[in-house]
Design a protein around this motif. Structure first.
Motif, short mmCIF file in Angstrom:
data_model
loop_
_atom_site.label_atom_id
_atom_site.label_comp_id
_atom_site.label_asym_id
_atom_site.label_seq_id
_atom_site.Cartn_x
_atom_site.Cartn_y
_atom_site.Cartn_z
N ALA A 74 19.39 -20.53 -3.06
CA ALA A 74 18.43 -19.46 -3.36
C ALA A 74 18.21 -19.40 -4.87
CB ALA A 74 18.96 -18.12 -2.85
N LEU A 75 16.96 -19.63 -5.28
CA LEU A 75 16.58 -19.58 -6.69
C LEU A 75 15.72 -18.35 -6.94
CD1 LEU A 75 15.55 -23.32 -7.29
CD2 LEU A 75 17.78 -22.27 -7.68
N ARG A 94 18.30 -27.67 -0.30
CA ARG A 94 17.06 -27.08 0.22
C ARG A 94 16.88 -25.69 -0.35
NH1 ARG A 94 16.01 -24.17 5.12
NH2 ARG A 94 18.15 -24.54 5.85
N ARG A 95 15.72 -25.44 -0.96
CA ARG A 95 15.46 -24.13 -1.55
C ARG A 95 15.09 -23.13 -0.47
NH1 ARG A 95 11.46 -22.65 -6.67
NH2 ARG A 95 11.93 -20.41 -6.68
N VAL A 96 15.70 -21.97 -0.51
CA VAL A 96 15.40 -20.88 0.42
C VAL A 96 15.37 -19.58 -0.37
CG1 VAL A 96 16.52 -22.06 2.37
CG2 VAL A 96 17.83 -20.44 0.97
N GLY A 97 14.93 -18.52 0.29
CA GLY A 97 14.98 -17.20 -0.32
C GLY A 97 16.32 -16.54 -0.03
N GLY A 102 20.66 -14.14 3.94
CA GLY A 102 21.20 -12.91 4.52
C GLY A 102 20.96 -12.79 6.00
N ARG A 103 19.87 -13.39 6.50
CA ARG A 103 19.57 -13.30 7.93
C ARG A 103 20.41 -14.24 8.76
NH1 ARG A 103 14.05 -13.27 6.22
NH2 ARG A 103 13.91 -15.46 6.78
N GLU A 104 20.65 -15.45 8.23
CA GLU A 104 21.38 -16.46 8.99
C GLU A 104 22.88 -16.20 8.88
OE1 GLU A 104 20.10 -20.11 7.30
OE2 GLU A 104 18.08 -19.98 8.14
N SER A 105 23.61 -16.53 9.94
CA SER A 105 25.05 -16.24 9.93
C SER A 105 25.84 -17.40 10.54
CB SER A 105 25.34 -14.95 10.68
OG SER A 105 24.85 -15.03 12.01
N GLY A 128 26.02 -8.94 0.84
CA GLY A 128 25.68 -9.07 2.24
C GLY A 128 25.75 -10.51 2.72
N VAL A 129 25.27 -11.44 1.89
CA VAL A 129 25.36 -12.86 2.24
C VAL A 129 26.82 -13.31 2.31
CG1 VAL A 129 24.81 -15.21 1.48
CG2 VAL A 129 23.10 -13.39 1.25
N ALA A 130 27.61 -12.91 1.30
CA ALA A 130 29.01 -13.32 1.25
C ALA A 130 29.83 -12.75 2.39
CB ALA A 130 29.63 -12.89 -0.09
#
Length: 223
Positions: A74-75, A94-97, A102-105, A128-130
């Protein structure tokens, strides 16, 4: 070059034209750590900064350490061109937002990059991501003297691994990790980073380090 070393002692001048240790001059690393930690709580650990040949190389080594083929990175939305080249084109990531992470788990490790313009807003999203995946957060402080988000991230979540990138001009960059100096974890990750440094440049330029160290020591003596 002769004019640049006029104020250096004979010993400093000789050192400026010899090879540097791969990790950088020990005294420069100590001085820069002291500078980084002004106003930082004692219970927040940090390694001795690893010296690189400038900020961009510090970012590149961080990318090599944590990103790879298919890794989601995420950049910032307005990231400069060197971010994409360093963290995706160079590594195959791969660049993502950040919201996608946060949505993927799926539990796979990911990387987020924050520049020096970032405020405190990303912290809740990063936590939240962590919560469901290992997350390396590269904090690019550039030459900014302001307190770094690195210190807030270091205590944010056990799955979150912050890395501090900063620099002194164009010729000297630094990589700092959230471990006590000389601890087993610090030595392990520094060993990997030093392997990359050897492969890329051999060792960071001694000339720029000698000038910076002289400047830091002069400033310390004046206070």
């Amino acid at each position: 070059m002769a004019a640049a070393v006029t104020d250096l002692s004979d010993a400093e001048r000789s050192r400026a034209f010899l090879y540097s240790p791969v990790e950088g001059f020990p005294e420069l690393r100590r001085r820069w750590r002291e500078r980084q930690r002004r106003g930082v709580a004692e219970d927040l650990p940090s390694t001795l900064p690893l010296v690189t040949a400038g900020r961009v190389q510090a970012l590149a080594i961080a990318a090599e350490l944590f990103a790879g083929e298919g890794t989601r990175v995420a950049l910032p939305a307005d990231a400069p061109e060197d971010y994409a080249a360093t963290f995706t084109l160079r590594t195959g990531a791969r660049r993502v937002g950040l919201e996608e992470l946060g949505r993927e788990s799926d539990g796979e490790a990911a990387v987020a990059v924050l520049d020096r313009e970032a405020g405190g807003e990303p912290l809740a999203a990063l936590a939240g991501v962590a919560a469901h995946r290992p997350l390396a957060v590269i904090v690019d402080d550039g030459e900014a003297p302001a307190p770094s988000l690195f210190w807030r991230l270091a205590a944010l979540h056990p799955n979150l691994f912050p890395v501090k990138v900063d620099a002194a001009g164009e010729g000297v960059g630094f990589l700092t990790f959230p471990f006590p100096p000389e601890s087993d974890l610090a030595l392990a990750i520094e060993s990997k980073a030093k392997t990359l440094l050897r492969a890329l440049i051999g060792s960071p330029p001694a000339f720029a380090q000698a000038l910076l160290l002289h400047e830091l020591e002069a400033a310390a003596a004046a206070t």
